[in-house]
Design an enzyme around this catalytic site. Sequence first.
Site, mmCIF file in Angstrom:
data_model
loop_
_atom_site.group_PDB
_atom_site.id
_atom_site.type_symbol
_atom_site.label_atom_id
_atom_site.label_comp_id
_atom_site.label_asym_id
_atom_site.label_seq_id
_atom_site.Cartn_x
_atom_site.Cartn_y
_atom_site.Cartn_z
ATOM 1 N N HIS A 1 -1.058 -1.532 -4.224
ATOM 2 C CA HIS A 1 -2.333 -1.169 -3.592
ATOM 3 C C HIS A 1 -2.422 0.351 -3.462
ATOM 4 O O HIS A 1 -1.557 0.991 -2.865
ATOM 5 C CB HIS A 1 -2.404 -1.833 -2.225
ATOM 6 C CG HIS A 1 -3.715 -1.695 -1.520
ATOM 7 N ND1 HIS A 1 -4.787 -2.524 -1.750
ATOM 8 C CD2 HIS A 1 -4.125 -0.815 -0.575
ATOM 9 C CE1 HIS A 1 -5.798 -2.177 -0.976
ATOM 10 N NE2 HIS A 1 -5.440 -1.128 -0.250
ATOM 11 N N ASP B 1 -4.773 3.425 -2.247
ATOM 12 C CA ASP B 1 -5.913 3.790 -1.392
ATOM 13 C C ASP B 1 -6.425 5.176 -1.748
ATOM 14 O O ASP B 1 -5.717 6.162 -1.581
ATOM 15 C CB ASP B 1 -5.469 3.796 0.076
ATOM 16 C CG ASP B 1 -5.170 2.401 0.581
ATOM 17 O OD1 ASP B 1 -6.093 1.575 0.618
ATOM 18 O OD2 ASP B 1 -3.994 2.137 0.912
ATOM 19 N N SER C 1 0.847 -1.198 0.000
ATOM 20 C CA SER C 1 0.000 0.000 0.000
ATOM 21 C C SER C 1 0.881 1.245 0.000
ATOM 22 O O SER C 1 1.590 1.528 0.970
ATOM 23 C CB SER C 1 -0.901 0.021 1.226
ATOM 24 O OG SER C 1 -1.446 1.319 1.378
ATOM 25 N N MET D 1 -9.152 8.014 -0.812
ATOM 26 C CA MET D 1 -10.038 8.414 0.296
ATOM 27 C C MET D 1 -10.631 9.783 0.015
ATOM 28 O O MET D 1 -9.919 10.691 -0.427
ATOM 29 C CB MET D 1 -9.233 8.499 1.593
ATOM 30 C CG MET D 1 -8.509 7.222 1.937
ATOM 31 S SD MET D 1 -7.556 7.448 3.435
ATOM 32 C CE MET D 1 -6.771 5.848 3.568
ATOM 33 N N MET E 1 -12.174 4.217 -1.056
ATOM 34 C CA MET E 1 -12.935 4.487 0.169
ATOM 35 C C MET E 1 -13.677 5.789 -0.078
ATOM 36 O O MET E 1 -13.331 6.839 0.467
ATOM 37 C CB MET E 1 -11.969 4.582 1.354
ATOM 38 C CG MET E 1 -11.416 3.225 1.777
ATOM 39 S SD MET E 1 -9.889 3.335 2.709
ATOM 40 C CE MET E 1 -8.704 3.337 1.370
ATOM 41 N N HIS F 1 -8.152 0.624 -4.168
ATOM 42 C CA HIS F 1 -9.110 0.477 -3.055
ATOM 43 C C HIS F 1 -9.781 1.825 -2.848
ATOM 44 O O HIS F 1 -9.150 2.759 -2.353
ATOM 45 C CB HIS F 1 -8.315 0.021 -1.818
ATOM 46 C CG HIS F 1 -9.117 -0.064 -0.557
ATOM 47 N ND1 HIS F 1 -8.511 -0.096 0.687
ATOM 48 C CD2 HIS F 1 -10.456 -0.134 -0.331
ATOM 49 C CE1 HIS F 1 -9.447 -0.181 1.618
ATOM 50 N NE2 HIS F 1 -10.630 -0.196 1.036
HETATM 51 C C1 DX5 Z 1 -6.353 1.880 5.336
HETATM 52 C C2 DX5 Z 1 -5.866 1.458 3.986
HETATM 53 C C3 DX5 Z 1 -4.707 0.565 4.014
HETATM 54 C C4 DX5 Z 1 -3.470 1.090 4.687
HETATM 55 C C5 DX5 Z 1 -2.722 -0.080 5.263
HETATM 56 O O1 DX5 Z 1 -7.580 2.498 5.207
HETATM 57 O O2 DX5 Z 1 -6.885 0.799 3.289
HETATM 58 O O3 DX5 Z 1 -4.398 0.073 2.719
HETATM 59 O O4 DX5 Z 1 -2.631 1.816 3.843
HETATM 60 O O5 DX5 Z 1 -1.628 0.374 5.963
HETATM 61 P P1 DX5 Z 1 -0.871 -0.496 7.049
HETATM 62 O O6 DX5 Z 1 -0.376 -1.726 6.374
HETATM 63 O O7 DX5 Z 1 0.216 0.422 7.506
HETATM 64 O O8 DX5 Z 1 -1.862 -0.799 8.142
HETATM 65 ZN ZN ZN Z 2 -6.377 -0.224 1.408
#
Ligand code: DX5
Ligand code: ZN
Length: 219
Positions: A33, A35, A8, A37, A68, A66
């Site tokens: 990955h 993210d 990520s 948001m 969100m 991903h």
């Molecule tokens: C959180 C994200 C994750 C995050 C994971 O909302 O979806 O992908 O980046 O980070 P770690 O591995 O540090 O918990």
């Molecule tokens: Zn994520």
Amino acid sequence: MNNILSPSILSADFSILGQQIREADEAGAEYIHIDVMDGIFVPSISYGMPVIKSIRKTTDKVFDVHIMITDPIRYIEDFVKSGADIITFHLEATDDAMAVINKIHDCGIKAGISIKPGTPVKELVPYLDKVDMILVMTVEPGFGGQSFIPESIGRVKKVREMLDERGLLTDIEVDGGIYPENAENVMDAGANVIVSGSGVFKGDVAANVKKFINIFQNR
Ligand code: DX5
Ligand code: ZN
């Protein structure tokens, strides 16, 4: 099942993002990955299409996006045009998850559905045979660097059971608080796509990726 590492980039050093992605790629990560948001579905705001488009030039690896974001159907086409290979949206973020899945598939890419730690796993039932991947969040979505929620193990087991009962070999992704130290536990529970942000990007990226890959290879 094929075990895949999906680093990520939320925990990457954005001043050298391209370089860090290449390092993860060369060390053996199969997915990246990403993210996204929106500050509404989750409290934080991360990055969007321009960043995805830009880093698309740095690697051919699978972009595991991903999202969100509230009402995700609005942005599916934009994410596909930016270079997404898989889009995973949140069941809690839409009134019509089936329409989102169809929209993603109509764009010619893979669809994933995700649930937050508080959402009962049985809510996934109508979508089990419709998606390519199920993301069981192992922290509350919104931030990197949080601690793994131990109850997630039972939830992953339950989702794998529900898939097995239907003869489905669907990927189960886990995301949040995963490090080489606990990766084996989530894989034993039935997950095969492992997201790790802090576990990859804090410290030596290539060495961290290789720790995960070694675990995969020794299973
Ligand atoms: C959180 C994200 C994750 C995050 C994971 O909302 O979806 O992908 O980046 O980070 P770690 O591995 O540090 O918990
Ligand atoms: Zn994520």
